[in-house]
Design a protein around this motif. Structure first.
Motif, PDB file in Angstrom:
ATOM      1  N   MET A   6      10.956 -11.356   0.283  1.00  0.00           N
ATOM      2  CA  MET A   6       9.849 -10.960   1.186  1.00  0.00           C
ATOM      3  C   MET A   6       8.397 -11.438   0.811  1.00  0.00           C
ATOM      4  N   THR A   7       7.547 -11.769   1.793  1.00  0.00           N
ATOM      5  CA  THR A   7       6.180 -12.382   1.281  1.00  0.00           C
ATOM      6  C   THR A   7       5.411 -11.276   0.299  1.00  0.00           C
ATOM      7  N   ILE A   8       4.491 -11.715  -0.291  1.00  0.00           N
ATOM      8  CA  ILE A   8       3.602 -10.937  -1.274  1.00  0.00           C
ATOM      9  C   ILE A   8       2.931 -10.019  -0.177  1.00  0.00           C
ATOM     10  N   HIS A   9       2.545 -10.660   1.036  1.00  0.00           N
ATOM     11  CA  HIS A   9       1.563  -9.648   2.051  1.00  0.00           C
ATOM     12  C   HIS A   9       2.540  -8.607   2.233  1.00  0.00           C
ATOM     13  N   ALA A 199      -8.541 -17.225   0.232  1.00  0.00           N
ATOM     14  CA  ALA A 199      -7.470 -17.983  -0.427  1.00  0.00           C
ATOM     15  C   ALA A 199      -6.398 -16.680  -0.888  1.00  0.00           C
ATOM     16  N   LEU A 200      -6.864 -15.813  -1.139  1.00  0.00           N
ATOM     17  CA  LEU A 200      -5.751 -14.552  -1.620  1.00  0.00           C
ATOM     18  C   LEU A 200      -4.714 -14.520  -0.230  1.00  0.00           C
ATOM     19  N   SER A 201      -5.429 -14.252   0.945  1.00  0.00           N
ATOM     20  CA  SER A 201      -4.942 -13.852   2.061  1.00  0.00           C
ATOM     21  C   SER A 201      -3.751 -15.019   2.315  1.00  0.00           C
ATOM     22  N   VAL A 202      -3.992 -16.258   2.465  1.00  0.00           N
ATOM     23  CA  VAL A 202      -3.129 -17.362   2.700  1.00  0.00           C
ATOM     24  C   VAL A 202      -2.180 -17.426   1.820  1.00  0.00           C
ATOM     25  N   SER A 203      -2.561 -17.101   0.456  1.00  0.00           N
ATOM     26  CA  SER A 203      -1.483 -17.308  -0.588  1.00  0.00           C
ATOM     27  C   SER A 203      -0.576 -16.051  -0.494  1.00  0.00           C
ATOM     28  N   ASN A 204      -0.887 -14.920  -0.137  1.00  0.00           N
ATOM     29  CA  ASN A 204       0.136 -13.855   0.036  1.00  0.00           C
ATOM     30  C   ASN A 204       0.849 -14.030   1.269  1.00  0.00           C
ATOM     31  N   ALA A 205       0.304 -14.733   2.076  1.00  0.00           N
ATOM     32  CA  ALA A 205       1.069 -14.895   3.575  1.00  0.00           C
ATOM     33  C   ALA A 205       2.036 -15.968   3.344  1.00  0.00           C
ATOM     34  N   LEU A 206       1.900 -16.813   2.464  1.00  0.00           N
ATOM     35  CA  LEU A 206       2.919 -17.872   2.462  1.00  0.00           C
ATOM     36  C   LEU A 206       3.898 -17.826   0.970  1.00  0.00           C
ATOM     37  N   THR A 207       3.279 -16.861   0.275  1.00  0.00           N
ATOM     38  CA  THR A 207       4.287 -17.045  -1.070  1.00  0.00           C
ATOM     39  C   THR A 207       5.489 -16.080  -0.918  1.00  0.00           C
ATOM     40  N   GLU A 208       6.687 -16.493  -1.037  1.00  0.00           N
ATOM     41  CA  GLU A 208       7.758 -15.474  -1.128  1.00  0.00           C
ATOM     42  C   GLU A 208       8.403 -15.084  -2.212  1.00  0.00           C
ATOM     43  N   ILE A 209       8.554 -13.859  -2.368  1.00  0.00           N
ATOM     44  CA  ILE A 209       9.228 -13.578  -3.773  1.00  0.00           C
ATOM     45  C   ILE A 209      10.621 -12.782  -3.419  1.00  0.00           C
TER      46      ILE A 209
END
Length: 213
Positions: A6-9, A199-209
């Motif tokens: 899932m994404t961080i978001h 910056a955090l919003s973009v990172s959270n939307a793109l980063t997958e865990i």
């Protein structure tokens, strides 16, 4: 084992929901109870059925806690290594969040103190120099020589007055180059605050865990 990506978001959204669900579930179940030996029913159910319901409720709570802990752990590990650029400076997400929540406030406090001290020092100097100092110098000469016309005063009297002004003049003592420091801090603070949320919003939307439990 359950494995899920899932994404961080999405993870952050679910964590908020899970916290509420866990609190609700914990409060809904009575995990142990006292019962008279002769009672074969509790809350309209057989004792055995009621015990099964307690076990089921407890299992729901522990499953939710395991999922919540697994998601949180994956988010924390990701934040420790994922990089973002904020105000022209690179941070890990964890560093950026810490800076947003605490570090930037310290810089803001420091900037306010520099501005206050700079303003106070310059006001004190302005109040004690200029016309105020000229008047004090005239009073000083008057106390030494009586009423004196400075235009026609002797060189000694003029020198005495000039020496008084030189000795009593307030100067700004600036060990850190305060104007440049205030400009630097203001630029750093503004640059960070403008970029951090996006910056955090973009990172959270793109980063997958990967969540495992």
């Amino acid at each position: 084992m359950t494995t899920e990506k899932m994404t961080i978001h999405k993870a952050l959204c679910e964590l908020k929901t899970l916290d509420a669900r866990i609190t609700k579930c914990i409060g809904e179940t009575e995990y142990v109870f006292a019962n008279k030996h002769s009672n074969d029913k509790v809350n309209g159910m057989t004792v055995a059925a009621y015990c099964d319901e307690i076990k089921s409720g407890y299992q729901r709570v522990t499953d939710l806690i395991k999922r919540r802990d697994a998601i949180k752990r994956a988010v924390v590990l990701s934040n420790a290594v994922t990089k973002v650029t904020v105000g022209g400076k690179e941070y890990t997400v964890a560093e950026a969040i810490e800076m947003k929540n605490h570090g930037i406030q310290m810089l803001q406090t420091l900037l306010k103190r520099l501005e206050r001290d700079n303003r106070a020092a310059r006001n004190e100097a302005n109040q004690n120099n200029g016309e105020m100092l000229e008047m004090r110098a005239d009073e000083y000469i008057k106390s030494l020589y009586g009423n004196t016309d400075m235009k026609n005063a002797s060189e000694d009297i003029k020198k005495t007055r000039a020496d008084f002004i030189a000795a009593q003049t307030f100067e700004i003592v600036d060990p850190i180059g305060i104007k440049a420091e205030m400009e630097r801090l203001e630029k750093e603070i503004n640059g960070f605050m403008v970029d951090i949320d996006s910056a955090l919003s973009v990172s959270n939307a793109l980063t997958e865990i990967t969540v495992e439990y």
